[in-house]
Design an enzyme around this catalytic site. Structure first.
Site, short mmCIF file in Angstrom:
data_model
loop_
_atom_site.label_atom_id
_atom_site.label_comp_id
_atom_site.label_asym_id
_atom_site.label_seq_id
_atom_site.Cartn_x
_atom_site.Cartn_y
_atom_site.Cartn_z
N PHE A 1 0.86 -1.19 0.00
CA PHE A 1 0.00 0.00 0.00
C PHE A 1 0.89 1.23 0.00
O PHE A 1 1.77 1.38 0.85
CB PHE A 1 -0.93 0.05 1.21
CG PHE A 1 -1.81 1.26 1.20
CD1 PHE A 1 -2.98 1.29 0.44
CD2 PHE A 1 -1.46 2.40 1.92
CE1 PHE A 1 -3.77 2.43 0.40
CE2 PHE A 1 -2.26 3.55 1.88
CZ PHE A 1 -3.42 3.56 1.12
N ASP B 1 9.37 2.54 1.56
CA ASP B 1 8.21 3.32 1.98
C ASP B 1 8.00 3.07 3.47
O ASP B 1 7.43 2.05 3.87
CB ASP B 1 6.98 2.92 1.17
CG ASP B 1 5.76 3.78 1.54
OD1 ASP B 1 5.80 4.45 2.59
OD2 ASP B 1 4.78 3.76 0.78
N LYS C 1 2.85 10.32 7.58
CA LYS C 1 2.06 10.03 8.78
C LYS C 1 2.63 10.67 10.06
O LYS C 1 2.38 11.85 10.29
CB LYS C 1 1.86 8.52 8.93
CG LYS C 1 0.94 7.96 7.83
CD LYS C 1 0.34 6.61 8.12
CE LYS C 1 -0.79 6.28 7.17
NZ LYS C 1 -0.41 5.51 5.99
#
Ligand SMILES: *Cc1c(COP(=O)(O)O)cnc(C)c1O
Length: 420
Positions: free
Chosen positions: A162, A247, A276
């Site tokens: 993702f 990532d 985030k």
């Protein structure tokens, strides 16, 4: 952050006010259903405020946040240092654009680069933008440094990963919901099974410029690759002159008890994508972090963002970097994570427990219900988390959670699982 254990998580609604209290949630849900795009399926809880690991909803009920904004709230709700940094910067300057300099950008880039152990930072806003930016940098590096013929660059990615929701990112998604109806797709990606170094090696050609993957797949259900996989990825990338792009938008900045999950696996990527938690749960802050031989391929006019590197974001990002330097934070995450995983492994009703640090993907025995059903029952019990796919729930409490609160949430999870 600490709540006396005598305070009920869901205080009884005073007599006579039950229907009024009930209508607050329904009122908000009606507005959202009528006027917000229907791209989420939230649990039936409408949060009004948060403090540390606790949130209070519009009915006045308190719950433990065991999702922490998918790791965007690693430092919990309203961390005093982050709140103070944001407040102070709000009164000075919040946005300058990159047409001018601002006095937070340089220190932010220098301090983040130092934390990560690389030379340069490209500040962006959301995680998907960091990924997009990383893809652009990798392609440009491929043409200018590696010498790949124009428009031939290919990037190898992992199945079930993702990386966000933009067109190019969903172009290499293997999730039918993420892709369906959004074509035509950006070309240039090769998908290989996650955790399979031989498949990765076989997928690399002379035109490959990068391998992009999560060191631990978050959205897939906190999937930890086999031991040695990330080191093999590193070796393959070095042998074939390909950038290893990690990532770490979800896995990074403390979630595993380490600044970077890649480093915890005893290896190093060429490019780190962060997001985030970098925004401290205050605002979106993301970054591409790499050495100058990679990020140096970008020159004026070739990439940018109106909001990237704004002084408010940089001030909050600096405070986040400061917290990650604090003595006991990461050690505490490792210790609490070990305790959490030990308890999870002993719990009934689970068919799998994955993860590390304060991060777990648990698969619920179908006899008990789906992941969604368990998350609904947990919400009623005062523990908020969310299913990812089918039977899987993701547990990612704020890193600053009190030990007693961690165990309180796990007690409630265990009670729900024992009930069957
Ligand atoms: C959440 C996430 C993203 C996307 O971040 P947004 O801020 O939602 O765009 C990218 N990569 C990973 C690994 C993520 O977990």
């Amino acid at each position: 952050m600490t709540v006396p254990s005598v305070v009920p998580v869901f205080p009884a609604v005073p007599a006579g006010s039950a229907s009024v209290a009930e209508s607050a949630t329904i009122h908000h849900e009606r507005l959202v259903a009528a006027h917000s795009a229907n791209n989420y399926h939230p649990l039936s809880v409408v949060i009004a405020s948060g403090d540390g690991a606790w949130v209070t909803d519009v009915e006045g009920r308190r719950s433990l946040d065991f999702l922490a904004g998918y790791s965007a709230l690693n430092f919990g709700h309203g961390h005093p240092a982050l709140r103070a940094a944001a407040h102070a910067q709000l009164d000075r300057a919040t946005l300058t654009s990159r047409a001018f300099g601002n006095d937070q950008l340089g220190p932010f880039c220098a301090e983040l680069a130092d934390l990560i152990g690389k030379q340069m930072v490209l500040p962006m806003n959301t995680g998907a933008e960091a990924v997009e930016s990383g893809l652009k940098v990798a392609r440009k590096w491929g043409y200018e440094v590696k010498g790949v013929p124009t428009d031939r660059a290919r990037i190898v990615v992992a199945a079930d990963g993702f990386h966000g929701r933009t067109i190019s990112v969903v172009s290499f998604s293997t999730d039918p919901d993420a892709r369906g109806g959004f074509g035509p797709f950006t070309p240039g990606f090769d998908v290989v099974p996650y955790g399979d170094a031989a498949a990765l090696r076989a997928a690399i050609t002379d035109d490959t410029v990068a391998v992009l993957l999560e060191p631990i797949q978050g959205e897939a259900g906190v999937v930890v690759p086999p031991a040695g996989y990330l080191r093999a990825v590193r070796d393959i990338c070095s042998e074939r002159n390909v950038l290893f792009v990690a990532d770490e938008v979800q896995s990074g900045l403390g979630r595993t008890g380490h600044v970077l999950a890649t480093r915890a696996a005893d290896t190093d990527a060429d490019v780190y994508l962060l997001g985030k938690a970098l925004g401290g749960g205050v605002l979106p802050v993301s970054a591409v972090v790499a050495d100058a031989d990679v990020l140096g391929v970008l020159r004026p006019g070739q990439h940018g963002s109106t909001f990237g590197g704004n002084p408010l974001a940089c001030a909050v990002g600096r405070a986040v970097v400061g917290l990650l330097h604090e003595e006991d934070l990461l050690g505490r995450v490792r210790a609490l994570g070990t305790a959490m995983h030990a308890r999870l492994r002993r719990m009934p009703g689970l068919t799998a427990v994955r993860g590390t640090g304060l991060w777990a993907g648990i698969d619920v025995d179908p006899a008990i219900g789906t992941g969604r059903e368990l998350s609904e029952r947990l919400a009623v019990a005062g523990v908020l988390t969310k299913d990812t796919h089918g039977p899987t729930l993701r547990l990612s409490p704020p890193l600053v959670i009190d030990e007693a609160d961690l165990h309180l949430a796990l007690d409630r999870l265990e009670a729900e699982l024992s009930r069957g």
